[in-house]
Design an enzyme around this catalytic site. Sequence first.
Site, short mmCIF file in Angstrom:
data_model
loop_
_atom_site.label_atom_id
_atom_site.label_comp_id
_atom_site.label_asym_id
_atom_site.label_seq_id
_atom_site.Cartn_x
_atom_site.Cartn_y
_atom_site.Cartn_z
N CYS A 1 1.27 9.24 -1.80
CA CYS A 1 1.46 10.53 -2.49
C CYS A 1 2.45 11.41 -1.74
O CYS A 1 3.27 12.11 -2.36
CB CYS A 1 0.12 11.26 -2.62
SG CYS A 1 -1.13 10.34 -3.52
C1 BEZ Z 1 -1.79 7.06 -1.09
O1 BEZ Z 1 -1.26 8.02 -1.64
O2 BEZ Z 1 -1.31 6.52 -0.11
C2 BEZ Z 1 -3.07 6.51 -1.62
C3 BEZ Z 1 -3.98 7.35 -2.25
C4 BEZ Z 1 -5.17 6.83 -2.69
C5 BEZ Z 1 -5.44 5.47 -2.55
C6 BEZ Z 1 -4.51 4.64 -1.94
C7 BEZ Z 1 -3.33 5.16 -1.48
#
Ligand code: BEZ
Length: 211
Positions: free
Chosen positions: A45
Amino acid sequence: MALRLGDIAPDFTAATTEGTFRFHEWLGNSWGILFSHPADYTPVCTTELGATARLRDEFAQRNVKVAAVSVDTLESHQGWVGDINETQHTTVNFPIIADPDRNVATLYDMIHPNADDKATVRSVFIIGPDKKIKLTLTYPASTGRNFIELLRVIDSLQLTSKFRVATPADWKAGEDCIITPAVKDEEAVTLFPKGIRRVKPYLRYTPQPNR
Ligand code: BEZ
């Protein structure tokens, strides 16, 4: 029921990192992209919001306003923005909607319980100036999205809303377009003075009309 193409994008009021807004009022006459991410302070994210911020000029050139959303609080978003700016070498320049009560997530069906019953998946809604939904995408948490692809879709949507063309696979702005099947050959000659390349009766190309 899930939102479908052509539906009016649900309106809502929410607190964001750029102040409280009413979504439709904030969109005004612009195109819009509303996209959800699973959670603040997560790696994928962080890269996605950084990529979006770096494309600010590209979105502005296309009259597109972008807003992100997750079920985190405003305080969480505000703290995380500092990390995004630091690590992604940019400045977050679009609102991140705080949705701890899941109001937006529910309106847009962004929580997919068989994937995760607490957090939003990576949903994308492209919204036209008429407030209608033009595109939906759903990605899993493990896969970051390609924001250049969203620009490409916006280019196609804006072009095809003005001219009776469609865009072929992997099309990019400036490349030849397809004349829509509803246009008769006689009409096409007038509508597309730059020329027509007829591969099959149903497969006719023309240079991009507005370039
Ligand atoms: C991420 O943004 O890295 C992420 C968020 C939730 C689950 C897996 C990855």
